[in-house]
Structure formats: structure tokens, C-alpha cells
Design a protein around this motif. Structure first.
Motif, PDB file in Angstrom:
ATOM      1  N   VAL A  88      28.999  33.654  27.505  1.00  0.00           N
ATOM      2  CA  VAL A  88      30.119  33.805  26.566  1.00  0.00           C
ATOM      3  C   VAL A  88      31.419  34.145  27.295  1.00  0.00           C
ATOM      4  N   GLY A  89      31.399  34.167  28.622  1.00  0.00           N
ATOM      5  CA  GLY A  89      32.627  34.471  29.336  1.00  0.00           C
ATOM      6  C   GLY A  89      32.459  34.416  30.843  1.00  0.00           C
ATOM      7  N   ARG A  90      33.566  34.501  31.515  1.00  0.00           N
ATOM      8  CA  ARG A  90      33.606  34.638  32.968  1.00  0.00           C
ATOM      9  C   ARG A  90      34.627  35.724  33.254  1.00  0.00           C
ATOM     10  N   ALA A  91      34.229  36.733  34.018  1.00  0.00           N
ATOM     11  CA  ALA A  91      35.126  37.870  34.245  1.00  0.00           C
ATOM     12  C   ALA A  91      34.697  38.615  35.492  1.00  0.00           C
ATOM     13  N   GLY A  92      35.657  39.330  36.082  1.00  0.00           N
ATOM     14  CA  GLY A  92      35.358  40.158  37.235  1.00  0.00           C
ATOM     15  C   GLY A  92      36.541  40.244  38.174  1.00  0.00           C
ATOM     16  N   CYS A  93      36.306  40.823  39.335  1.00  0.00           N
ATOM     17  CA  CYS A  93      37.332  40.959  40.363  1.00  0.00           C
ATOM     18  C   CYS A  93      37.005  40.072  41.555  1.00  0.00           C
ATOM     19  N   SER A  94      38.044  39.517  42.154  1.00  0.00           N
ATOM     20  CA  SER A  94      37.839  38.685  43.341  1.00  0.00           C
ATOM     21  C   SER A  94      39.075  38.771  44.229  1.00  0.00           C
ATOM     22  N   VAL A  95      38.911  38.341  45.471  1.00  0.00           N
ATOM     23  CA  VAL A  95      40.026  38.287  46.415  1.00  0.00           C
ATOM     24  C   VAL A  95      40.582  36.865  46.409  1.00  0.00           C
ATOM     25  N   ARG A  96      41.840  36.726  46.035  1.00  0.00           N
ATOM     26  CA  ARG A  96      42.488  35.411  46.068  1.00  0.00           C
ATOM     27  C   ARG A  96      42.967  35.119  47.479  1.00  0.00           C
ATOM     28  N   ARG A  97      43.031  33.837  47.795  1.00  0.00           N
ATOM     29  CA  ARG A  97      43.494  33.424  49.113  1.00  0.00           C
ATOM     30  C   ARG A  97      44.599  32.389  48.994  1.00  0.00           C
ATOM     31  N   THR A  98      45.522  32.433  49.949  1.00  0.00           N
ATOM     32  CA  THR A  98      46.573  31.437  50.055  1.00  0.00           C
ATOM     33  C   THR A  98      46.459  30.804  51.439  1.00  0.00           C
ATOM     34  N   ASP A  99      47.370  29.923  51.751  1.00  0.00           N
ATOM     35  CA  ASP A  99      47.362  29.299  53.082  1.00  0.00           C
ATOM     36  C   ASP A  99      47.567  30.336  54.186  1.00  0.00           C
ATOM     37  N   ARG A 111      37.997  36.113  30.823  1.00  0.00           N
ATOM     38  CA  ARG A 111      38.148  35.003  29.884  1.00  0.00           C
ATOM     39  C   ARG A 111      36.871  34.933  29.060  1.00  0.00           C
ATOM     40  N   LEU A 112      37.014  35.112  27.754  1.00  0.00           N
ATOM     41  CA  LEU A 112      35.860  35.177  26.870  1.00  0.00           C
ATOM     42  C   LEU A 112      35.961  34.123  25.779  1.00  0.00           C
ATOM     43  N   SER A 113      34.809  33.677  25.313  1.00  0.00           N
ATOM     44  CA  SER A 113      34.741  32.715  24.224  1.00  0.00           C
ATOM     45  C   SER A 113      35.395  33.288  22.967  1.00  0.00           C
ATOM     46  N   PRO A 114      36.098  32.454  22.202  1.00  0.00           N
ATOM     47  CA  PRO A 114      36.702  32.949  20.955  1.00  0.00           C
ATOM     48  C   PRO A 114      35.693  33.610  20.028  1.00  0.00           C
ATOM     49  N   ALA A 115      34.426  33.188  20.104  1.00  0.00           N
ATOM     50  CA  ALA A 115      33.402  33.735  19.212  1.00  0.00           C
ATOM     51  C   ALA A 115      33.154  35.219  19.436  1.00  0.00           C
TER      52      ALA A 115
END
Length: 201
Positions: A88-99, A111-115
Motif C-alpha cells: 500500500v506504499g513505499r516509504a523510508g529514508c535513503s541517501v540520494r546521489r548526484t554526479d 508515498r501511500l495509496s489513496p485507499a
């Protein structure tokens, strides 16, 4: 920043109402359906996944982060529905990367389902994600960025105790009037401030 032996500790965990697992082999269709659903992208339509390949890359990236950083977003299920129930969703913490390399913070995502929206679940999983981030790498702050008109997401970030550290144009957003807000769980260091300026100022 070093982390503890978190991959086994945090890959499978739970809150009072949610089961949280690193994506399994059967999760891809549901994760894609979530990210392709226009209803969850009302405040940022250009972020919606329009191809399965986009979701495949997202899930693969999460697995790389589990392996390299000890933490990444989970597939979210309702505990009352039990293991193996629909995602019903995807969520959590992560390390973003750039060039230029990894950014010096944990990026908080929910991000969770409207339901299942409107039940405080984003706050619940967000708080658990922040606990995990503090256990894995406590010196790395937690950051959330969102568009200003997403009032629900703003309330979630503020309810988690995050503080507004930046407001400005949302660079790269097809909507020229969009305003980006950046929230942080502590006073930004010089390193964090410099990285924020490179991205958004």
C-alpha cells in the motif's frame, strides 16, 4: 559516514500498524501501480512513472542503497492484513546521489495509496524511518523536500518535528510557479548548507 550492521536489522521491521520490508521479488507490480497512479501525484504530476522501466530502476536503486548505505525505502503493508498482503506504499529514508557523489543527508520519502491515506500512516512510517536513520548514521541529518501546495505532506513533515530551512523555486519542475520547501531535523551544517545551495538556491 559509517553505519551499524543495519541491513539485517532494518530490511524487515514494523510499526504498530505497518509491516515494512525491503522490496521483494513479487512487489514490483504493486510498487509500479502506486507510482503510476495519477491520484498520488496530484501535487507533482511530472513525477509519475509512465513506464515499468522507471519503477524497475527505482526498485533496483533501493536495493543498491540497502547494500551500500544500510537503509532504503520499504514496501509498506498493513499489519492487520498480514505478511504477503498487498503493498500500500513505499516509504523510508535513503541517501540520494548526484554526479558529484552522495548528498550529506538522509532523504525522507513517503508515498501511500489513496485507499489508506488520511489515517496518519505517513507520519507513522516517517517517524520509524527517522528512528532507523538515527540508528544507522546518526550524524547524517534527515531531510524532506516537497512542493508548497502539498499541504498534507507539509503537515506530515512538520508533525515529525522537521523544520523549514529553505523556500524557493522548484528547479526543474515543469510548473514554473511551483515552490519547493526543504525541511530538516536539525540546524544545517556548513556541508549541508553548501549542498542545498548547489541543488536549490
Amino acid at each position: 559516514m559509517p553505519h551499524h550492521d543495519a541491513p539485517t536489522t532494518w530490511r524487515h521491521t514494523r510499526t504498530a500498524r505497518l509491516l515494512l520490508d525491503a522490496h521483494g521479488p513479487g512487489d514490483l507490480p504493486a510498487v509500479h501501480a502506486l507510482h503510476a497512479d495519477p491520484a498520488v501525484w496530484g501535487h507533482f504530476p511530472s513525477g509519475r512513472h509512465t513506464t515499468l522501466e522507471q519503477t524497475v530502476a527505482t526498485v533496483a536503486g533501493d536495493e543498491e542503497r540497502w547494500a551500500g548505505d544500510g537503509l532504503a525505502p520499504w514496501s509498506v503493508r498493513l499489519a492487520e492484513a498480514g505478511p504477503g498482503s498487498p503493498v500500500v506504499g513505499r516509504a523510508g529514508c535513503s541517501v540520494r546521489r548526484t554526479d558529484e557523489g552522495p548528498l550529506p543527508w538522509w532523504n525522507l520519502y513517503y508515498r501511500l495509496s489513496p485507499a489508506v491515506q488520511g489515517r496518519g500512516l505517513a507520519t507513522e512510517v516517517g517517524r520509524h524511518a527517522m528512528t532507523a536513520a538515527a540508528a544507522v548514521a546518526p550524524d547524517r541529518p534527515v531531510l524532506a523536500f516537497l512542493v508548497e501546495h502539498n499541504v498534507a505532506s507539509r503537515r506530515t513533515a512538520e508533525g515529525l518535528g522537521l523544520r523549514l530551512v529553505h523556500r524557493g523555486p522548484d528547479t526543474g519542475n515543469p510548473d514554473p510557479d511551483a515552490v519547493r520547501l526543504v525541511y530538516l531535523d536539525r540546524v544545517p551544517t556548513a556541508e549541508v548548507t553548501a549542498a542545498l545551495r548547489r541543488l536549490w538556491v
